[in-house]
Design a protein around this motif. Structure first.
Motif, PDB file in Angstrom:
ATOM      1  N   ILE A   1       0.834  -1.190   0.000  1.00 53.95           N
ATOM      2  CA  ILE A   1       0.000   0.000   0.000  1.00 53.95           C
ATOM      3  C   ILE A   1       0.878   1.252   0.000  1.00 53.95           C
ATOM      4  N   GLU A   2       2.096   1.140   0.590  1.00 56.76           N
ATOM      5  CA  GLU A   2       3.014   2.280   0.603  1.00 56.76           C
ATOM      6  C   GLU A   2       3.422   2.663  -0.814  1.00 56.76           C
ATOM      7  N   PHE A   3       3.667   1.649  -1.648  1.00 57.92           N
ATOM      8  CA  PHE A   3       4.030   1.919  -3.042  1.00 57.92           C
ATOM      9  C   PHE A   3       2.895   2.624  -3.767  1.00 57.92           C
ATOM     10  N   LEU A   4       1.667   2.130  -3.584  1.00 53.34           N
ATOM     11  CA  LEU A   4       0.512   2.709  -4.272  1.00 53.34           C
ATOM     12  C   LEU A   4       0.274   4.155  -3.842  1.00 53.34           C
ATOM     13  N   LEU A   5       0.376   4.400  -2.541  1.00 50.52           N
ATOM     14  CA  LEU A   5       0.142   5.755  -2.031  1.00 50.52           C
ATOM     15  C   LEU A   5       1.237   6.719  -2.501  1.00 50.52           C
ATOM     16  N   THR A   6       2.486   6.256  -2.451  1.00 47.23           N
ATOM     17  CA  THR A   6       3.598   7.106  -2.884  1.00 47.23           C
ATOM     18  C   THR A   6       3.484   7.408  -4.369  1.00 47.23           C
ATOM     19  N   THR A   7       3.155   6.400  -5.157  1.00 49.54           N
ATOM     20  CA  THR A   7       2.989   6.593  -6.592  1.00 49.54           C
ATOM     21  C   THR A   7       1.854   7.563  -6.886  1.00 49.54           C
ATOM     22  N   LEU A   8       0.754   7.421  -6.157  1.00 49.44           N
ATOM     23  CA  LEU A   8      -0.387   8.314  -6.344  1.00 49.44           C
ATOM     24  C   LEU A   8       0.019   9.763  -6.094  1.00 49.44           C
ATOM     25  N   ILE A   9       0.761   9.990  -5.031  1.00 56.23           N
ATOM     26  CA  ILE A   9       1.199  11.352  -4.690  1.00 56.23           C
ATOM     27  C   ILE A   9       2.124  11.900  -5.778  1.00 56.23           C
ATOM     28  N   ILE A  10       3.056  11.075  -6.231  1.00 54.36           N
ATOM     29  CA  ILE A  10       4.013  11.509  -7.256  1.00 54.36           C
ATOM     30  C   ILE A  10       3.299  11.837  -8.562  1.00 54.36           C
ATOM     31  N   VAL A  11       2.405  10.953  -8.996  1.00 55.44           N
ATOM     32  CA  VAL A  11       1.726  11.128 -10.274  1.00 55.44           C
ATOM     33  C   VAL A  11       0.752  12.305 -10.243  1.00 55.44           C
ATOM     34  N   ALA A  12       0.019  12.447  -9.131  1.00 52.35           N
ATOM     35  CA  ALA A  12      -1.008  13.487  -9.047  1.00 52.35           C
ATOM     36  C   ALA A  12      -0.432  14.873  -8.835  1.00 52.35           C
ATOM     37  N   SER A  13       0.816  14.949  -8.359  1.00 58.98           N
ATOM     38  CA  SER A  13       1.437  16.262  -8.141  1.00 58.98           C
ATOM     39  C   SER A  13       1.614  16.980  -9.477  1.00 58.98           C
ATOM     40  N   PRO A  14       1.235  18.252  -9.543  1.00 57.86           N
ATOM     41  CA  PRO A  14       1.352  18.990 -10.809  1.00 57.86           C
ATOM     42  C   PRO A  14       2.786  19.019 -11.327  1.00 57.86           C
ATOM     43  N   GLY A  15       2.948  18.611 -12.563  1.00 55.29           N
ATOM     44  CA  GLY A  15       4.249  18.622 -13.222  1.00 55.29           C
ATOM     45  C   GLY A  15       4.050  18.882 -14.696  1.00 55.29           C
ATOM     46  N   THR A  16       5.079  18.631 -15.486  1.00 54.49           N
ATOM     47  CA  THR A  16       4.984  18.928 -16.914  1.00 54.49           C
ATOM     48  C   THR A  16       3.874  18.140 -17.605  1.00 54.49           C
ATOM     49  N   GLY A  17       3.751  16.851 -17.260  1.00 60.67           N
ATOM     50  CA  GLY A  17       2.723  16.022 -17.890  1.00 60.67           C
ATOM     51  C   GLY A  17       1.320  16.503 -17.570  1.00 60.67           C
ATOM     52  N   VAL A  18       1.097  16.865 -16.321  1.00 62.59           N
ATOM     53  CA  VAL A  18      -0.219  17.357 -15.902  1.00 62.59           C
ATOM     54  C   VAL A  18      -0.547  18.657 -16.625  1.00 62.59           C
ATOM     55  N   VAL A  19       0.406  19.580 -16.642  1.00 61.09           N
ATOM     56  CA  VAL A  19       0.183  20.869 -17.309  1.00 61.09           C
ATOM     57  C   VAL A  19      -0.089  20.658 -18.797  1.00 61.09           C
ATOM     58  N   TYR A  20       0.674  19.782 -19.417  1.00 61.70           N
ATOM     59  CA  TYR A  20       0.489  19.524 -20.846  1.00 61.70           C
ATOM     60  C   TYR A  20      -0.886  18.908 -21.134  1.00 61.70           C
ATOM     61  N   THR A  21      -1.309  17.974 -20.301  1.00 56.18           N
ATOM     62  CA  THR A  21      -2.611  17.327 -20.495  1.00 56.18           C
ATOM     63  C   THR A  21      -3.755  18.309 -20.277  1.00 56.18           C
TER      64      THR A  21
END
Length: 203
Positions: A3-23
């Motif tokens: 569950i630690e991997f899933l939660l950490t990944t969720l936080i990393i992916v959902a954090s605004p970055g270049t991919g999020v801004v581009y999408t």
């Protein structure tokens, strides 16, 4: 899979970055289909980093200051190019009624490049994912591929949610020239800030 991997990944992916801004930009300017293409492209841009990690190239990138700097500043240059494109009326945020084959290809190419030119992704696969693989794992390669697959799936889903939400707001935006001008400046500033953050990134 913890569950630690899933939660950490969720936080990393959902954090605004270049991919999020581009999408988000793709969804606002071209609609839901374009936002899904952008999400897919950003996810596809992860694959070269995974391959680099599996073949040892990411370790070289991590160890070589010159290699890291070259990739980093290529990424910075591309983000500044995206900022310039965002400001132009016929650039990245050009409002289109649909997504033809040519613009669809450009969305995919830009989305892939946005992620390929981010050296931190390769280091992420070298430094982050192995923490969730047991030292006694009889098949660490399979575990690495499994974790990477989950990371990519989560990336696509979360980016798609961002993009579809942006597309839902599209009609309220494109009908107002003043809002469109503000939006172009906002996304241009976001790409510049992301470029600056990448420029200041250390290995």
């Amino acid at each position: 899979m913890s569950i630690e991997f899933l939660l950490t990944t969720l936080i990393i992916v959902a954090s605004p970055g270049t991919g999020v801004v581009y999408t988000l930009a793709a969804g606002l300017s071209r609609g839901a289909r374009a936002s899904l293409l952008a999400a897919f492209a950003c996810t596809l841009g992860i694959v070269p980093h995974l391959i680099a990690a599996l073949t040892g190239l990411a370790a070289l990138l991590h160890a070589s200051a010159l290699a890291f700097m070259i990739v980093k500043y290529l990424g910075v240059a591309y983000l500044l190019y995206m900022a310039w494109q965002s400001l132009r009326e016929n650039g990245a945020l050009k409002v289109e009624p649909g997504t033809d084959q040519r613009s669809a290809l450009k969305i995919v190419v830009d989305g892939v490049l946005v992620n390929i030119l981010n050296p931190k992704l390769s280091i992420f696969f070298v430094a982050f994912l192995p923490q969730f693989i047991s030292p006694g794992d009889p098949s660490p390669l399979s575990s690495m591929l499994e974790l990477s697959g989950v990371f990519m799936a989560m990336t696509f889903v979360i980016f798609a949610v961002y993009g579809v939400f942006a597309a839902a707001m599209r009609e309220r935006v494109v009908s107002r020239p003043a809002v469109m001008a503000w939006m172009r400046r906002t996304f241009a500033a976001a790409f510049v800030m992301l470029g600056a953050r990448l420029a200041l990134t250390e290995r």
